[in-house]
Design an enzyme around this catalytic site. Structure first.
Site, PDB file in Angstrom:
ATOM      1  CB  SER A 101     -33.660   0.752 -37.308  1.00 41.81           C
ATOM      2  OG  SER A 101     -34.451   0.136 -36.731  1.00 41.81           O
ATOM      3  CG  ASP A 241     -34.385  -1.104 -32.509  1.00 42.07           C
ATOM      4  OD1 ASP A 241     -34.685  -0.636 -31.680  1.00 42.07           O
ATOM      5  OD2 ASP A 241     -35.046  -1.319 -34.188  1.00 42.07           O
ATOM      6  CG  ASP A 243     -34.643   2.866 -34.300  1.00 41.46           C
ATOM      7  OD1 ASP A 243     -34.748   1.659 -33.606  1.00 41.46           O
ATOM      8  OD2 ASP A 243     -34.740   3.595 -35.172  1.00 41.46           O
ATOM      9  CG  ASP A 245     -38.156   1.117 -34.400  1.00 36.87           C
ATOM     10  OD1 ASP A 245     -37.477   0.478 -34.480  1.00 36.87           O
ATOM     11  OD2 ASP A 245     -38.088   1.226 -35.526  1.00 36.87           O
TER      12      ASP A 245
END
EC number: 5.4.2.10
Length: 450
Positions: A101, A241, A243, A245
């Site tokens: 992430s 960010d 990833d 999400d």
């Protein structure tokens, strides 16, 4: 959480803590737990972000999955919410995302989703951990046609983009949108999505090289996009960010619009449209006091959870709520996806701008925030912060001085070896002073000796 799983899957420094050997075993054990009742050759999707360690861990993980007879579909680089959506859309038994992430490039992580697109329950994670800790691996080892297979489904990205477009009623013709993709998983998604919606686009942080994910860009560094928005004279900026999400927005005058404000804006709009389930929004204890005061003025109910989008989602499912999230930019529109989704949240926000005809600065100004300061302190044992007497004493002193006009939250991070100190008070000066006073004690009592 247990020995391996934190609040967002298994994370660690790639190749030293999160090794290929562990990834292989996670593939075997996790794949077995999630698919053992499915029958022969269950289908599991595997995806990753842009980290240099991603392909190494992907190869090991897939080997583990195939070794227990699983049919693997590789999605390549795609966002975490893209994986969650495609899990259901493709009728997969489970899916796995390889990402850490917003963490630095040295870290990586592995998180599983069930067939419903939701993250695993604590019980499922505990069962996987028990298998990981078993001295002898007694899981099935099929051979010949019993082995799993590997195929590529890179066109899944386009299917996800097409789905996102269907969640809003407006195109973005006439809007100039600045995008910061954090050199991460949205780099190959965001520009295509917003171009399809007829927006004028300027992008940064969209040239991943394996080493530059989250490096001075993305939702954890919104100041970079703020300067970019002003330079490009954009109407709005969206910072994702690593990833994908999370999203943090920037208004047309370079001001940061965080997850609290995005949730507030969307909650108000959904309520006006009669679409806010049970007139309630779910947030975490990290949300700003001003967020709750603003909701109260709108007569919208709120439910608070512990920090972590998994807890927000659990509360949303239990209470049949369809909007929730975190100040950090994890925002869940449960009518459309099962997890925080930066691209989805971004287009929902701009859809409100288009529908109301208001600038983002105007919409954001409808919620007044208390001054807030957050300190992240690297410590030797984060879990002892709650029972340290000196830390407890300084917190009590500060709360007494606040006399109800502010709040303190000191907690261990769910994903990193950090203690987070968050303070809100009536003025910036008080906020800074209180935060530093508490942080100084945490450092003195618990900080690592570098």
């Amino acid at each position: 959480m247990g020995k391996y799983f934190g609040t967002d899957g298994v994370r660690g420094v790639a190749n030293s803590e999160l090794t290929p050997e562990l990834a292989f075993r996670l593939g075997r054990m996790g794949g077995y737990v999630l698919t053992r009742h499915v029958g022969e050759h269950p289908r599991v999707l595997v995806a990753r972000d842009t980290r240099i360690s991603g392909e190494m861990l992907e190869s090991a993980l897939i080997a583990g999955l195939v070794s227990v007879g699983i049919e693997v579909m590789r999605l390549g680089v795609i966002s975490t919410p893209g994986v969650a959506y495609l899990t259901k859309a493709q009728g997969a038994s489970a899916s796995v995302m390889i990402s850490a992430s917003h963490n630095p490039v040295d870290d990586n992580g592995i998180k599983f989703f069930g067939s419903d697109g939701f993250k695993l329950s604590d019980d499922q994670e505990e069962e996987i951990e028990q298998l990981l800790d078993t001295a002898e691996d007694t899981l099935p080892r099929p051979s010949g046609e019993g082995l799993g297979t590997v195929s590529d489904y890179f066109e899944g990205k386009q299917k996800y983009i097409q789905y996102l477009k269907q969640t809003i009623e407006n195109d973005f013709n006439g809007y100039h949108i600045a995008l910061d993709c954090a050199n991460g998983a949205t780099s190959g998604l965001a520009t295509h999505l917003f171009a399809d919606l007829d927006a004028d686009i300027s992008s940064m942080g969209a040239s991943p090289n394996g080493l530059n994910i989250n490096d001075g860009v993305g939702s954890t560094h919104p100041e970079a996009l703020a300067a970019f928005v002003l330079d490009k004279k954009a109407d709005v900026g969206l910072a994702f960010d690593g990833d994908g999400d999370r999203v943090i927005a920037i208004d047309e005058i370079g001001q940061i619009v965080d997850g609290d404000k995005i949730m507030f804006i969307c909650a108000k709009y959904l309520r006006e449209q009669g679409l806010l389930n049970n007139n309630t929004i779910v947030s975490t204890v990290m949300s700003n006091l001003g967020f709750y005061k603003g909701l109260k003025e709108l007569e919208i109910e709120d439910v608070q959870t512990a920090v972590g989008d998994r807890y927000v989602v659990e509360a949303m499912r239990e209470g049949n709520y369809n909007l929730g999230g975190e100040q950090s930019g994890h925002i869940i529109f449960l009518d459309h996806n099962t997890t925080g989704d930066g691209l989805l949240s971004g287009i929902q926000l701009i859809n409100v701008m288009k529908a109301t005809g208001k600038k983002l600065s105007e919409l954001a100004a409808e919620m007044k925030t208390f001054p807030q300061k957050l300190e992240n302190i690297r410590v030797s044992d984060k879990n002892h912060v709650t029972d340290n007497p000196k830390v407890s004493k300084v917190i009590d002193e500060v709360e007494a001085e606040m006399a109800g006009n502010g709040r303190v939250l000191v907690r261990p991070s769910g994903t990193e070896p950090l203690v987070r100190v968050m303070v809100e008070a009536a003025t910036k000066e008080e906020t800074d002073e209180y935060c530093e006073r508490i942080s100084a004690v945490v450092r003195s009592e618990m900080a690592l000796n570098d």
